[in-house]
Design an enzyme around this catalytic site. Structure first.
Site, PDB file in Angstrom:
ATOM      1  N   THR A 274      -5.117  -5.933  -0.199  1.00 41.98           N
ATOM      2  CA  THR A 274      -4.659  -7.300  -0.474  1.00 41.98           C
ATOM      3  C   THR A 274      -4.047  -7.965   0.760  1.00 41.98           C
TER       4      THR A 274
ATOM      5  N   GLY B 293       1.614  -0.700  -1.299  1.00 39.41           N
ATOM      6  CA  GLY B 293       2.757   0.182  -1.540  1.00 39.41           C
ATOM      7  C   GLY B 293       2.767   1.297  -0.495  1.00 39.41           C
TER       8      GLY B 293
ATOM      9  N   GLU C  33      -3.937  -3.690  -9.174  1.00 36.50           N
ATOM     10  CA  GLU C  33      -5.235  -3.068  -9.491  1.00 36.50           C
ATOM     11  C   GLU C  33      -6.123  -4.047 -10.253  1.00 36.50           C
TER      12      GLU C  33
HETATM   13  C1  LIG Z   1       3.201   8.965 -10.820  1.00 41.36           C
HETATM   14  C2  LIG Z   1       1.864   9.639 -10.647  1.00 41.36           C
HETATM   15  C3  LIG Z   1       0.739   8.912 -11.267  1.00 41.36           C
HETATM   16  C4  LIG Z   1      -0.623   9.187 -10.717  1.00 41.36           C
HETATM   17  C5  LIG Z   1      -1.551   7.993 -10.859  1.00 41.36           C
HETATM   18  C6  LIG Z   1      -1.645   7.274  -9.578  1.00 41.36           C
HETATM   19  C7  LIG Z   1      -2.002   5.833  -9.750  1.00 41.36           C
HETATM   20  C8  LIG Z   1      -1.815   5.112  -8.455  1.00 41.36           C
HETATM   21  C9  LIG Z   1      -0.563   4.269  -8.456  1.00 41.36           C
HETATM   22  C10 LIG Z   1      -0.846   2.882  -8.788  1.00 41.36           C
HETATM   23  C11 LIG Z   1       0.211   1.997  -8.246  1.00 41.36           C
HETATM   24  C12 LIG Z   1      -0.253   0.631  -8.147  1.00 41.36           C
HETATM   25  C13 LIG Z   1      -1.051   0.371  -6.914  1.00 41.36           C
HETATM   26  C14 LIG Z   1      -1.723  -0.907  -6.960  1.00 41.36           C
HETATM   27  C15 LIG Z   1      -2.772  -0.934  -5.904  1.00 41.36           C
HETATM   28  C16 LIG Z   1      -3.545  -2.200  -5.838  1.00 41.36           C
HETATM   29  O1  LIG Z   1      -3.275  -3.182  -6.470  1.00 41.36           O
HETATM   30  S1  LIG Z   1      -4.896  -2.125  -4.785  1.00 41.36           S
HETATM   31  C17 LIG Z   1      -5.645  -3.709  -4.842  1.00 41.36           C
HETATM   32  C18 LIG Z   1      -6.374  -3.936  -6.127  1.00 41.36           C
HETATM   33  N1  LIG Z   1      -7.105  -5.139  -6.039  1.00 41.36           N
HETATM   34  C19 LIG Z   1      -7.883  -5.546  -7.005  1.00 41.36           C
HETATM   35  O2  LIG Z   1      -8.005  -4.916  -8.039  1.00 41.36           O
HETATM   36  C20 LIG Z   1      -8.678  -6.793  -6.708  1.00 41.36           C
HETATM   37  C21 LIG Z   1      -9.379  -7.310  -7.927  1.00 41.36           C
HETATM   38  N2  LIG Z   1     -10.639  -7.900  -7.528  1.00 41.36           N
HETATM   39  C22 LIG Z   1     -11.837  -7.216  -7.606  1.00 41.36           C
HETATM   40  O3  LIG Z   1     -11.886  -6.069  -7.995  1.00 41.36           O
HETATM   41  C23 LIG Z   1     -13.098  -7.917  -7.196  1.00 41.36           C
HETATM   42  O4  LIG Z   1     -12.961  -8.724  -6.127  1.00 41.36           O
HETATM   43  C24 LIG Z   1     -13.763  -8.665  -8.374  1.00 41.36           C
HETATM   44  C25 LIG Z   1     -12.802  -9.504  -9.172  1.00 41.36           C
HETATM   45  C26 LIG Z   1     -14.342  -7.581  -9.243  1.00 41.36           C
HETATM   46  C27 LIG Z   1     -14.859  -9.605  -7.879  1.00 41.36           C
HETATM   47  O5  LIG Z   1     -15.624  -8.957  -6.900  1.00 41.36           O
HETATM   48  P1  LIG Z   1     -16.956  -9.595  -6.270  1.00 41.36           P
HETATM   49  O6  LIG Z   1     -17.514  -8.677  -5.251  1.00 41.36           O
HETATM   50  O7  LIG Z   1     -16.649 -11.000  -5.875  1.00 41.36           O
HETATM   51  O8  LIG Z   1     -17.819  -9.423  -7.517  1.00 41.36           O
HETATM   52  P2  LIG Z   1     -18.638 -10.373  -8.446  1.00 41.36           P
HETATM   53  O9  LIG Z   1     -19.449 -11.374  -7.688  1.00 41.36           O
HETATM   54  O10 LIG Z   1     -17.779 -10.854  -9.554  1.00 41.36           O
HETATM   55  O11 LIG Z   1     -19.567  -9.239  -8.927  1.00 41.36           O
HETATM   56  C28 LIG Z   1     -20.637  -8.696  -8.175  1.00 41.36           C
HETATM   57  C29 LIG Z   1     -21.189  -7.513  -8.923  1.00 41.36           C
HETATM   58  O12 LIG Z   1     -20.344  -6.382  -8.663  1.00 41.36           O
HETATM   59  C30 LIG Z   1     -19.953  -5.771  -9.874  1.00 41.36           C
HETATM   60  N3  LIG Z   1     -18.647  -5.158  -9.642  1.00 41.36           N
HETATM   61  C31 LIG Z   1     -17.496  -5.770  -9.320  1.00 41.36           C
HETATM   62  N4  LIG Z   1     -16.529  -4.856  -9.178  1.00 41.36           N
HETATM   63  C32 LIG Z   1     -17.085  -3.649  -9.384  1.00 41.36           C
HETATM   64  C33 LIG Z   1     -16.582  -2.332  -9.382  1.00 41.36           C
HETATM   65  N5  LIG Z   1     -15.288  -2.062  -9.140  1.00 41.36           N
HETATM   66  N6  LIG Z   1     -17.438  -1.333  -9.646  1.00 41.36           N
HETATM   67  C34 LIG Z   1     -18.733  -1.582  -9.906  1.00 41.36           C
HETATM   68  N7  LIG Z   1     -19.249  -2.814  -9.945  1.00 41.36           N
HETATM   69  C35 LIG Z   1     -18.444  -3.845  -9.680  1.00 41.36           C
HETATM   70  C36 LIG Z   1     -19.950  -6.920 -10.853  1.00 41.36           C
HETATM   71  O13 LIG Z   1     -20.044  -6.442 -12.175  1.00 41.36           O
HETATM   72  C37 LIG Z   1     -21.171  -7.698 -10.426  1.00 41.36           C
HETATM   73  O14 LIG Z   1     -22.286  -7.036 -10.945  1.00 41.36           O
HETATM   74  P3  LIG Z   1     -23.650  -7.864 -11.228  1.00 41.36           P
HETATM   75  O15 LIG Z   1     -23.261  -8.910 -12.240  1.00 41.36           O
HETATM   76  O16 LIG Z   1     -24.065  -8.472  -9.936  1.00 41.36           O
HETATM   77  O17 LIG Z   1     -24.563  -6.835 -11.755  1.00 41.36           O
HETATM   78  C1  LIG Z   2       3.766  -4.138  -7.526  1.00 43.53           C
HETATM   79  C2  LIG Z   2       2.480  -4.403  -6.823  1.00 43.53           C
HETATM   80  C3  LIG Z   2       1.897  -3.394  -6.075  1.00 43.53           C
HETATM   81  C4  LIG Z   2       0.727  -3.638  -5.374  1.00 43.53           C
HETATM   82  N1  LIG Z   2       0.194  -2.642  -4.598  1.00 43.53           N
HETATM   83  C5  LIG Z   2      -0.904  -2.909  -3.830  1.00 43.53           C
HETATM   84  C6  LIG Z   2      -1.427  -1.909  -2.955  1.00 43.53           C
HETATM   85  O1  LIG Z   2      -0.935  -0.791  -2.883  1.00 43.53           O
HETATM   86  N2  LIG Z   2      -2.491  -2.247  -2.179  1.00 43.53           N
HETATM   87  C7  LIG Z   2      -3.082  -3.466  -2.237  1.00 43.53           C
HETATM   88  O2  LIG Z   2      -4.048  -3.692  -1.510  1.00 43.53           O
HETATM   89  N3  LIG Z   2      -2.623  -4.412  -3.094  1.00 43.53           N
HETATM   90  C8  LIG Z   2      -1.553  -4.168  -3.869  1.00 43.53           C
HETATM   91  N4  LIG Z   2      -1.058  -5.126  -4.734  1.00 43.53           N
HETATM   92  C9  LIG Z   2      -1.721  -6.429  -4.792  1.00 43.53           C
HETATM   93  C10 LIG Z   2      -2.468  -6.645  -6.091  1.00 43.53           C
HETATM   94  O3  LIG Z   2      -3.593  -5.844  -6.181  1.00 43.53           O
HETATM   95  C11 LIG Z   2      -2.840  -8.123  -6.213  1.00 43.53           C
HETATM   96  O4  LIG Z   2      -1.633  -8.848  -6.318  1.00 43.53           O
HETATM   97  C12 LIG Z   2      -3.708  -8.360  -7.433  1.00 43.53           C
HETATM   98  O5  LIG Z   2      -5.013  -7.866  -7.186  1.00 43.53           O
HETATM   99  C13 LIG Z   2      -3.771  -9.842  -7.843  1.00 43.53           C
HETATM  100  O6  LIG Z   2      -4.227 -10.621  -6.808  1.00 43.53           O
HETATM  101  P1  LIG Z   2      -3.453 -11.950  -6.320  1.00 43.53           P
HETATM  102  O7  LIG Z   2      -2.060 -11.561  -6.055  1.00 43.53           O
HETATM  103  O8  LIG Z   2      -4.282 -12.511  -5.258  1.00 43.53           O
HETATM  104  O9  LIG Z   2      -3.451 -12.896  -7.576  1.00 43.53           O
HETATM  105  P2  LIG Z   2      -4.198 -14.290  -7.704  1.00 43.53           P
HETATM  106  O10 LIG Z   2      -5.668 -14.026  -7.760  1.00 43.53           O
HETATM  107  O11 LIG Z   2      -3.727 -15.240  -6.695  1.00 43.53           O
HETATM  108  O12 LIG Z   2      -3.719 -14.706  -9.153  1.00 43.53           O
HETATM  109  C14 LIG Z   2      -2.921 -15.870  -9.423  1.00 43.53           C
HETATM  110  C15 LIG Z   2      -3.387 -16.480 -10.749  1.00 43.53           C
HETATM  111  O13 LIG Z   2      -4.699 -17.001 -10.604  1.00 43.53           O
HETATM  112  C16 LIG Z   2      -5.532 -16.554 -11.648  1.00 43.53           C
HETATM  113  N5  LIG Z   2      -6.907 -16.408 -11.118  1.00 43.53           N
HETATM  114  C17 LIG Z   2      -7.281 -15.926  -9.907  1.00 43.53           C
HETATM  115  N6  LIG Z   2      -8.625 -15.931  -9.795  1.00 43.53           N
HETATM  116  C18 LIG Z   2      -9.118 -16.419 -10.939  1.00 43.53           C
HETATM  117  C19 LIG Z   2     -10.427 -16.673 -11.418  1.00 43.53           C
HETATM  118  N7  LIG Z   2     -11.514 -16.374 -10.712  1.00 43.53           N
HETATM  119  N8  LIG Z   2     -10.566 -17.181 -12.662  1.00 43.53           N
HETATM  120  C20 LIG Z   2      -9.481 -17.454 -13.413  1.00 43.53           C
HETATM  121  N9  LIG Z   2      -8.210 -17.223 -13.018  1.00 43.53           N
HETATM  122  C21 LIG Z   2      -8.015 -16.728 -11.788  1.00 43.53           C
HETATM  123  C22 LIG Z   2      -4.953 -15.228 -12.079  1.00 43.53           C
HETATM  124  O14 LIG Z   2      -5.276 -14.931 -13.437  1.00 43.53           O
HETATM  125  C23 LIG Z   2      -3.450 -15.475 -11.897  1.00 43.53           C
HETATM  126  O15 LIG Z   2      -2.975 -16.085 -13.081  1.00 43.53           O
HETATM  127  C24 LIG Z   2       0.107  -4.893  -5.453  1.00 43.53           C
HETATM  128  C25 LIG Z   2       0.679  -5.911  -6.234  1.00 43.53           C
HETATM  129  C26 LIG Z   2       1.860  -5.671  -6.915  1.00 43.53           C
HETATM  130  C27 LIG Z   2       2.467  -6.771  -7.736  1.00 43.53           C
END
Ligand SMILES: CCCCCCCCCCCCCCCC(=O)SCCNC(=O)CCNC(=O)[C@H](O)C(C)(C)COP(=O)(O)OP(=O)(O)OC[C@H]1O[C@@H](n2cnc3c(N)ncnc32)[C@H](O)[C@@H]1OP(=O)(O)O
Ligand SMILES: Cc1cc2nc3c(=O)[nH]c(=O)nc-3n(C[C@H](O)[C@H](O)[C@H](O)COP(=O)(O)OP(=O)(O)OC[C@H]3O[C@@H](n4cnc5c(N)ncnc54)[C@H](O)[C@@H]3O)c2cc1C
Length: 664
Positions: free
Chosen positions: A138, A177, A424
């Site tokens: 991010t 993180g 996530e």
């Molecule tokens: C205590 C011990 C516990 C242990 C337990 C540890 C747990 C560990 C700790 C956690 C603690 C928190 C830690 C937070 C860590 C972060 O938050 S890391 C950052 C996470 N960030 C996100 O999740 C970002 C969310 N955004 C996305 O995933 C993607 O950009 C989106 C929303 C899926 C859109 O991606 P895009 O490439 O623009 O995709 P789009 O044009 O919508 O789709 C293209 C194609 O790819 C496919 N696609 C998209 N994503 C995927 C995918 N992931 N896979 C396969 N196909 C996909 C779509 O279905 C689409 O398929 P078709 O329709 O073409 O067949």
């Molecule tokens: C506690 C915490 C830990 C994190 N840890 C990590 C980490 O370890 N590594 C890492 O890389 N990231 C990490 N992140 C980041 C996290 O993955 C992102 O904040 C998350 O993916 C959301 O993205 P954003 O902040 O850009 O939200 P935004 O996309 O800016 O969302 C803002 C608003 O816009 C809306 N929105 C956005 N896009 C659309 C759309 N296409 N259609 C409709 N509505 C939409 C959303 O629903 C939301 O209401 C962490 C975040 C937090 C809060």
């Protein structure tokens, strides 16, 4: 009174064997034994004390997290704990910190996206924690839109290096993180540029800090992003920022399992789907679903025990007052959450199976089930974390005023948990991924390609679009096929309505944008169907233990019927049920609540949580709430003296109406 079980009467009422239910909850006898042993170990070790967290400064909290994390690692090594035991130790330690990201994302990213040589080199260091890693995806400007990331990794053929650069302020990494103060390395996601061509986002292993003195390497600016929501809570984590100024890394630090850059700078994409670069997120979303059941179960355990202890009104002739758990309104708010905790447990087990299956298939270059795995992990992560966050807050209210006390455990649990709706993948953004998957499935109906897996029900569209629910009496709502049919017909009809409305637009993307809110609702209906169907599959399978199956059946139907009640608008507007059938469902729900009531405390005992892990005066196993609330209050530093600091400066001048320097 100390040593007395104030909830003994409640426990005696139980109509099932709690020890058998503990095994079901844990997943197996082995899993129970591990959890039980490790949770007791953590509870009795003073290093893992956590009751003083809210009063610590940010710096103290951070240092305390370092101490606990390193101690946990020492124990894991010295006692030669297995991976499973190590994970449990981190769970019961109950303090977010860099270990979560190192083991939960950095190591899996290298495993999933690194070549064999890269794995050998980096995992041998990471597995011993000689390097500490995080997951830096991010940025300040983009989180959800991963394709919009701006950090660049430009190949320089002269030196055989990538130049990592943050071209704008918004390209600064922001949130990872463990990045802020601890990590020595990161998997950094950046746009790969070779020969002037942008190949989109790829992962790179980047060293951030010196392994000798921990200072940032030249070309790297790094720090913590500051305080987050709540006291204590997620502030133990050093979420960080990171900027690169033309920082160079060797070519072999690009994660090259999915695509490569040669010595000459030629980009070679493999024939695997590019979405595998998102693989780590899929894996973590799957674990988040199981963790949702855990967090909700904690809140429900606290609220249930306290609701059995707490009494208000109803005393006749000076007799004993009513336990608040006996109020139907309390049951109507609490028991669906209890049922949801069990429901999420079982869907989490199933999702783990699905994820293992897709991983094995991917290894054999079979990508057919990848879209389904992505849709299920995204949708269920979204649905379960939203329900859990709302559920924790509801449990706080179920505990009345005392729920608002920090020592109830609920405020901190909420503050730690609620970002799960965002990290996530933002929950709305993730449901839109499910909606796209559903629209694609609907568009292929009739093409000869039968929908499979969780969308198999769509293959019976002809029947589901015409059928009328056969429910005629309240007990019919205990018939699994009638319940399933109502959920299937609602989900299918909502998806088909969206598809029809979409088809009215010439431009599909514009139509999708207009219909976003309806699409999210259709996706949620599909996800709820998955959870209901997996719960039904569970109770239809073999379940051992005296009375256990009966309890799970009650919870399963409470889960389904409360959803029906909550989303009645959907069920009625799609003609999946009639108003009369809906009122029969409410009747059946009330009857199920009465059946769960005598078992409620035992059903939360089955989670086998220690008082240490619960961290709640209200949820204590022995129910000895009131004396302990006093003890906690007296521990507050404000009670160190009877006359507070500030008396002479402010209170006395106020009540004496004597303000020496006041110019009114
Ligand atoms: C205590 C011990 C516990 C242990 C337990 C540890 C747990 C560990 C700790 C956690 C603690 C928190 C830690 C937070 C860590 C972060 O938050 S890391 C950052 C996470 N960030 C996100 O999740 C970002 C969310 N955004 C996305 O995933 C993607 O950009 C989106 C929303 C899926 C859109 O991606 P895009 O490439 O623009 O995709 P789009 O044009 O919508 O789709 C293209 C194609 O790819 C496919 N696609 C998209 N994503 C995927 C995918 N992931 N896979 C396969 N196909 C996909 C779509 O279905 C689409 O398929 P078709 O329709 O073409 O067949
Ligand atoms: C506690 C915490 C830990 C994190 N840890 C990590 C980490 O370890 N590594 C890492 O890389 N990231 C990490 N992140 C980041 C996290 O993955 C992102 O904040 C998350 O993916 C959301 O993205 P954003 O902040 O850009 O939200 P935004 O996309 O800016 O969302 C803002 C608003 O816009 C809306 N929105 C956005 N896009 C659309 C759309 N296409 N259609 C409709 N509505 C939409 C959303 O629903 C939301 O209401 C962490 C975040 C937090 C809060």
């Amino acid at each position: 009174m100390e040593g007395v079980d104030h909830l003994a009467d409640e426990r005696n009422k139980a109509e099932f064997n709690v020890d058998d239910m503990k095994i079901i909850w844990a997943g197996s006898r082995h899993a129970f034994d591990v959890s039980n042993r490790i949770s007791r170990f953590v509870a009795t070790d003073p290093v893992f004390e956590k009751s003083n967290r809210a009063l610590m400064t940010r710096k103290e909290l951070f240092k305390n997290t370092l101490k606990k994390s390193v101690y946990a690692w020492k124990i894991i090594k010295e006692l030669r704990l297995s991976d499973e035991e190590g994970i449990k130790l981190r769970i019961f330690m109950d303090q977010p910190g860099f270990l979560d990201l190192h083991w939960g994302m950095f190591v899996p990213a290298i495993k999933g996206q690194g070549t064999e040589e890269q794995q050998q080199k980096w995992l041998s260091l990471a597995n011993k924690m000689q390097i500490i890693g995080c997951y830096a995806q991010t940025e300040l400007g983009h989180g959800s839109n991963v394709q919009g990331l701006e950090t660049t990794a430009t190949f320089d053929p002269k030196t055989d290096q990538f130049i990592m650069h943050s071209p704008t302020q918004t390209s600064s990494k922001w949130w990872p993180g463990g990045l802020g103060k601890v990590s020595t390395h990161a998997v950094v996601y950046a746009r790969l540029i070779t020969n002037g061509k942008d190949h989109g986002v790829h992962g790179f292993i980047v060293q951030l800090r010196s392994l000798d003195d921990h200072s940032p390497l030249p070309g790297i600016t790094i720090g913590d992003i500051g305080m987050k929501f709540g006291n204590g809570a997620y502030n133990s984590m050093d979420n960080g920022f990171l900027m690169f100024n033309q920082f160079r890394i060797p070519r072999d630090q690009m994660l090259m399992r999915l695509s490569k850059v040669t010595r000459e700078g030629k980009y070679i994409a493999s024939d695997v789907p590019r979405q595998l670069v998102y693989g780590t997120m899929v894996s973590v979303r799957q674990t988040i679903v199981s963790k949702a059941s855990d967090a909700l179960a904690r809140a429900v355990c606290i609220a249930t025990r306290y609701s059995a202890v707490r009494r208000q009104f109803g005393s006749e002739n000076g007799g004993i007052e009513t336990q608040v758990i006996d109020y139907k309104t309390q049951q109507n708010r609490l028991f669906p959450l209890l049922a949801s905790a069990y429901a999420f447990r079982f869907v989490g087990e199933w999702l783990k199976w699905l994820y293992t299956d897709v991983t094995q298939r991917l290894e054999a270059s079979d990508f057919v089930t990848l879209p389904e795995a992505h849709a299920c992990t995204a949708g269920l992560k979204s649905m379960t974390t939203s329900a859990t966050s709302d559920g924790i807050e509801e449990c706080r209210k179920l505990c009345g005023g005392h729920g608002y006390l920090w020592c109830s455990g609920l405020p901190e649990l909420f503050a730690v948990y609620v970002p799960a709706c965002t990290y996530e993948g933002d929950n709305v953004v993730l449901q839109l991924q499910v909606a796209r998957f559903l629209m694609k499935t609907v568009s292929q109906l009739g093409s000869g390609k039968a929908p499979a897996g969780t969308t198999a029900y769509m293959g019976r569209a002809q029947h589901l679009l015409q059928c009328r629910s056969g429910v005629q009496k309240a007990e019919d709502w205990l018939n699994p096929s009638m319940v399933l049919e109502a959920f299937e017909s609602r989900a299918l009809r909502m998806a088909i309505t969206c598809a029809k409305n979409l088809s009215k637009f010439e431009n599909q993307e514009q139509g999708f944008s207009e219909l976003l809110a309806d699409l999210v609702e259709a996706a949620i209906a599909h996800c709820q169907l998955i959870v209901v169907s997996k719960f039904i599959a569970k109770i239809e399978g073999e379940i051992e233990g005296k009375g256990v199956k009966k309890q799970l059946k009650n919870l399963c139907y409470i889960y389904a019927l409360h959803l029906l009640h909550k989303h009645l608008g959907d069920f009625l507007s799609t003609n999946s049920v009639t108003p009369e059938q809906a009122s029969l469902a409410s009747h059946q729900l009330r009857s199920l609540y009465s059946q769960v009531r005598p078992n409620a405390v035992a059903l939360v005992d089955a989670f086998d949580y220690t008082d240490h892990y619960l961290g709640s005066v209200l949820g204590r196993y022995d129910g000895n709430v009131y004396p302990k609330l006093f003890e906690e209050a007296l521990k507050d530093p404000l009670n160190d003296s009877v006359v507070p600091d500030g008396y002479h400066e402010y209170i006395r001048p106020l009540i004496k109406q004597n303000f020496p320097s006041a110019k009114l």
